[in-house]
Design a protein around this motif. Structure first.
Motif, PDB file in Angstrom:
ATOM      1  N   THR A 123       0.836  -1.205   0.000  1.00 21.19           N
ATOM      2  CA  THR A 123       0.000   0.000   0.000  1.00 21.19           C
ATOM      3  C   THR A 123       0.866   1.248   0.000  1.00 21.19           C
ATOM      4  OG1 THR A 123      -1.737  -1.164   1.208  1.00 21.19           O
ATOM      5  CG2 THR A 123      -1.814   1.242   1.227  1.00 21.19           C
ATOM      6  N   ARG A 124       1.882   1.232   0.844  1.00 21.12           N
ATOM      7  CA  ARG A 124       2.795   2.381   0.902  1.00 21.12           C
ATOM      8  C   ARG A 124       3.495   2.567  -0.439  1.00 21.12           C
ATOM      9  NH1 ARG A 124       8.648   2.499   3.776  1.00 21.12           N
ATOM     10  NH2 ARG A 124       9.239   4.542   2.956  1.00 21.12           N
ATOM     11  N   ARG A 125       3.931   1.483  -1.051  1.00 17.06           N
ATOM     12  CA  ARG A 125       4.643   1.570  -2.329  1.00 17.06           C
ATOM     13  C   ARG A 125       3.764   2.185  -3.418  1.00 17.06           C
ATOM     14  NH1 ARG A 125       6.311  -4.039  -4.869  1.00 17.06           N
ATOM     15  NH2 ARG A 125       4.053  -4.089  -5.213  1.00 17.06           N
ATOM     16  N   LEU A 126       2.521   1.728  -3.492  1.00 17.89           N
ATOM     17  CA  LEU A 126       1.611   2.255  -4.513  1.00 17.89           C
ATOM     18  C   LEU A 126       1.383   3.749  -4.330  1.00 17.89           C
ATOM     19  CD1 LEU A 126      -1.031  -0.629  -4.559  1.00 17.89           C
ATOM     20  CD2 LEU A 126       0.582  -0.056  -6.386  1.00 17.89           C
ATOM     21  N   LEU A 127       1.126   4.147  -3.080  1.00 20.01           N
ATOM     22  CA  LEU A 127       0.822   5.551  -2.827  1.00 20.01           C
ATOM     23  C   LEU A 127       2.052   6.437  -2.991  1.00 20.01           C
ATOM     24  CD1 LEU A 127      -1.557   5.228   0.272  1.00 20.01           C
ATOM     25  CD2 LEU A 127      -2.187   5.717  -2.098  1.00 20.01           C
ATOM     26  N   GLU A 128       3.183   6.004  -2.446  1.00 16.21           N
ATOM     27  CA  GLU A 128       4.373   6.847  -2.524  1.00 16.21           C
ATOM     28  C   GLU A 128       4.943   6.913  -3.933  1.00 16.21           C
ATOM     29  OE1 GLU A 128       7.301   7.482   0.419  1.00 16.21           O
ATOM     30  OE2 GLU A 128       6.360   6.077   1.818  1.00 16.21           O
ATOM     31  N   HIS A 239      12.927   1.278  -4.555  1.00 14.46           N
ATOM     32  CA  HIS A 239      13.521   1.557  -3.243  1.00 14.46           C
ATOM     33  C   HIS A 239      12.696   0.937  -2.121  1.00 14.46           C
ATOM     34  CE1 HIS A 239      15.005   3.651   0.267  1.00 14.46           C
ATOM     35  NE2 HIS A 239      13.832   4.246   0.433  1.00 14.46           N
ATOM     36  N   ILE A 240      11.399   1.165  -2.122  1.00 13.42           N
ATOM     37  CA  ILE A 240      10.551   0.648  -1.048  1.00 13.42           C
ATOM     38  C   ILE A 240      10.539  -0.872  -1.059  1.00 13.42           C
ATOM     39  CG2 ILE A 240       8.164   0.484  -0.245  1.00 13.42           C
ATOM     40  CD1 ILE A 240       7.810   3.408  -1.034  1.00 13.42           C
ATOM     41  N   THR A 241      10.450  -1.468  -2.254  1.00  7.15           N
ATOM     42  CA  THR A 241      10.424  -2.933  -2.355  1.00  7.15           C
ATOM     43  C   THR A 241      11.724  -3.545  -1.860  1.00  7.15           C
ATOM     44  OG1 THR A 241       8.922  -2.841  -4.256  1.00  7.15           O
ATOM     45  CG2 THR A 241      10.154  -4.885  -3.927  1.00  7.15           C
ATOM     46  N   GLU A 242      12.843  -3.059  -2.377  1.00  9.25           N
ATOM     47  CA  GLU A 242      14.135  -3.654  -2.018  1.00  9.25           C
ATOM     48  C   GLU A 242      14.438  -3.453  -0.534  1.00  9.25           C
ATOM     49  OE1 GLU A 242      16.996  -1.959  -4.684  1.00  9.25           O
ATOM     50  OE2 GLU A 242      16.471  -3.327  -6.327  1.00  9.25           O
ATOM     51  N   ALA A 243      14.125  -2.282  -0.007  1.00  9.25           N
ATOM     52  CA  ALA A 243      14.410  -2.020   1.402  1.00  9.25           C
ATOM     53  C   ALA A 243      13.605  -2.953   2.304  1.00  9.25           C
ATOM     54  CB  ALA A 243      14.113  -0.558   1.738  1.00  9.25           C
ATOM     55  N   TRP A 244      12.340  -3.200   1.956  1.00 11.78           N
ATOM     56  CA  TRP A 244      11.521  -4.082   2.782  1.00 11.78           C
ATOM     57  C   TRP A 244      11.967  -5.534   2.666  1.00 11.78           C
ATOM     58  CZ3 TRP A 244       9.223  -5.331   6.826  1.00 11.78           C
ATOM     59  CH2 TRP A 244       8.311  -6.385   6.905  1.00 11.78           C
ATOM     60  N   LEU A 245      12.309  -5.984   1.461  1.00 12.01           N
ATOM     61  CA  LEU A 245      12.731  -7.371   1.299  1.00 12.01           C
ATOM     62  C   LEU A 245      13.989  -7.661   2.113  1.00 12.01           C
ATOM     63  CD1 LEU A 245      12.033  -8.033  -2.495  1.00 12.01           C
ATOM     64  CD2 LEU A 245      10.729  -8.817  -0.509  1.00 12.01           C
ATOM     65  N   ASP A 250      15.281 -10.468   7.765  1.00  9.23           N
ATOM     66  CA  ASP A 250      15.841 -10.436   9.111  1.00  9.23           C
ATOM     67  C   ASP A 250      14.847 -10.972  10.142  1.00  9.23           C
ATOM     68  OD1 ASP A 250      18.174  -9.306   8.189  1.00  9.23           O
ATOM     69  OD2 ASP A 250      17.430  -7.263   8.481  1.00  9.23           O
ATOM     70  N   VAL A 251      13.553 -10.936   9.797  1.00  5.43           N
ATOM     71  CA  VAL A 251      12.535 -11.276  10.794  1.00  5.43           C
ATOM     72  C   VAL A 251      11.606 -12.391  10.336  1.00  5.43           C
ATOM     73  CG1 VAL A 251      12.532  -9.035  11.901  1.00  5.43           C
ATOM     74  CG2 VAL A 251      11.084  -9.394   9.905  1.00  5.43           C
ATOM     75  N   GLY A 252      11.784 -12.886   9.130  1.00  6.21           N
ATOM     76  CA  GLY A 252      10.883 -13.938   8.647  1.00  6.21           C
ATOM     77  C   GLY A 252      11.376 -14.513   7.336  1.00  6.21           C
ATOM     78  N   GLU A 253      10.515 -15.279   6.695  1.00  5.77           N
ATOM     79  CA  GLU A 253      10.860 -15.871   5.405  1.00  5.77           C
ATOM     80  C   GLU A 253      10.876 -14.795   4.324  1.00  5.77           C
ATOM     81  OE1 GLU A 253      11.776 -18.976   4.856  1.00  5.77           O
ATOM     82  OE2 GLU A 253      11.633 -19.306   7.015  1.00  5.77           O
ATOM     83  N   PRO A 254      11.697 -14.971   3.272  1.00  6.71           N
ATOM     84  CA  PRO A 254      11.696 -14.000   2.193  1.00  6.71           C
ATOM     85  C   PRO A 254      10.290 -13.858   1.626  1.00  6.71           C
ATOM     86  CG  PRO A 254      13.548 -15.508   1.968  1.00  6.71           C
ATOM     87  CD  PRO A 254      12.671 -16.048   3.066  1.00  6.71           C
ATOM     88  N   GLY A 255       9.921 -12.645   1.322  1.00 11.09           N
ATOM     89  CA  GLY A 255       8.567 -12.394   0.832  1.00 11.09           C
ATOM     90  C   GLY A 255       8.564 -12.007  -0.635  1.00 11.09           C
ATOM     91  N   ARG A 256       7.371 -11.975  -1.207  1.00  8.21           N
ATOM     92  CA  ARG A 256       7.207 -11.541  -2.593  1.00  8.21           C
ATOM     93  C   ARG A 256       6.256 -10.354  -2.589  1.00  8.21           C
ATOM     94  NH1 ARG A 256       4.512 -15.087  -5.767  1.00  8.21           N
ATOM     95  NH2 ARG A 256       5.440 -14.209  -7.633  1.00  8.21           N
ATOM     96  N   LEU A 257       6.699  -9.276  -3.213  1.00  8.35           N
ATOM     97  CA  LEU A 257       5.882  -8.074  -3.280  1.00  8.35           C
ATOM     98  C   LEU A 257       5.611  -7.738  -4.745  1.00  8.35           C
ATOM     99  CD1 LEU A 257       7.497  -5.788  -0.576  1.00  8.35           C
ATOM    100  CD2 LEU A 257       5.586  -7.343  -0.340  1.00  8.35           C
ATOM    101  N   ASP A 258       5.141  -8.742  -5.479  1.00 11.10           N
ATOM    102  CA  ASP A 258       4.945  -8.534  -6.908  1.00 11.10           C
ATOM    103  C   ASP A 258       3.505  -8.206  -7.252  1.00 11.10           C
ATOM    104  OD1 ASP A 258       3.898 -10.982  -6.281  1.00 11.10           O
ATOM    105  OD2 ASP A 258       5.041 -12.140  -7.737  1.00 11.10           O
ATOM    106  N   ARG A 259       2.736  -7.801  -6.219  1.00  9.13           N
ATOM    107  CA  ARG A 259       1.335  -7.466  -6.490  1.00  9.13           C
ATOM    108  C   ARG A 259       1.222  -6.080  -7.087  1.00  9.13           C
ATOM    109  NH1 ARG A 259      -0.852  -8.886  -0.668  1.00  9.13           N
ATOM    110  NH2 ARG A 259       1.320  -8.546  -0.191  1.00  9.13           N
TER     111      ARG A 259
END
Length: 259
Positions: A123-128, A239-245, A250-259
């Motif tokens: 949501t943040r990525r889309l808006l920003e 930037h937002i995607t790479e920084a979050w991944l 560090d805190v969980g399994e690698p995620g996918r933010l390809d939505r």
């Protein structure tokens, strides 16, 4: 307080839960917070009923008035539906107000899969990204100078994660304000306010990661300075995607933010 020493918001013969600030308003908020956490945690699954009023009164040592106020707030947040003759039913998560501070905080705390944080970042990525696009169209020289100054300052703060994060926040907010989209900025600020200081969202904050993050900021700044809307939007999204991944691993399994 009554002549007997009984607070008006407390059920007769009941003993208040330890540590709670007295007063109906504070009690109602405390009970609301507890019930939000219980519902989000699944102690009261969707489709089931909350305990009846007398049970809640006894559980929290309060009057029916306080319980009713708490239930009313739960209904406003979309967590329950009061039905005549059927009690107070817990609603499915699809009806919950996820922008509400109590609901979002509980959802993040109970989110073992990090799916809620993934949704927040998407949501943040889309808006920003959209706001960066607009900012690149309309940014004046003062905005560009401010962004460049912030990027240069963050290069000097990579060894001070706390100070770096404050300027990181200022950088993104400068772009959001430049876009003029007050609603989108308000949504992003509301979402981030609930997770800004949580370890599950921030992840590691060592100097190497701060430096990598600031390279992303510099690319965004360059595209805005060049008045390249599409380039600014793409740089912000990346930037937002790479920084979050990076933080997510560090805190969980690698995620996918390809939505």
């Amino acid at each position: 307080m009554t002549a007997s020493g009984q607070h008006p918001g407390t059920a007769v013969g009941a003993h208040p839960a330890p540590g709670w600030v007295r007063g109906p308003a504070n009690l109602a908020r405390a009970i609301t917070t507890e019930l939000v956490e219980r519902i989000v945690r699944g102690d009261h699954p969707p489709g089931t009923s909350l305990p009846p009023e007398p049970v809640l009164c006894e559980t929290f040592s309060v009057s029916r008035t306080v319980v009713r106020e708490a239930v009313k707030v739960l209904q406003e947040k979309g967590l329950v539906q009061v039905r005549q003759g059927a009690g107070t039913l817990v609603t499915p998560p699809s009806t919950w107000n996820m922008l509400d501070e109590l609901v979002l905080a509980a959802a993040v705390a109970e989110d073992e899969t990090l799916g809620v944080l993934d949704d927040l970042v998407v949501t943040r990525r889309l808006l920003e990204s959209d706001m960066a696009l607009v900012a690149a169209r309309v940014a004046d020289n003062a905005t560009v100078v401010a962004l460049r100054d912030l990027v240069d300052l963050m290069d000097q703060l990579v060894d001070d994660p706390t100070a770096y994060r404050e300027q990181d926040h200022a950088f993104h907010d400068t772009i959001m304000r430049a876009s003029g989209n007050r609603i989108a900025r308000g949504v992003v600020r509301s979402l981030e306010s609930q997770v800004f200081n949580t370890a599950r969202y921030t992840g590691r904050t060592d100097s190497e990661l701060c430096a990598a993050s600031n390279r992303g900021h510099r690319r965004i700044c360059e595209r805005i300075a060049a008045h390249d809307p599409e380039g600014a939007a793409e740089a912000m999204s990346t930037h937002i995607t790479e920084a979050w991944l990076v933080r997510r691993t560090d805190v969980g399994e690698p995620g996918r933010l390809d939505r």
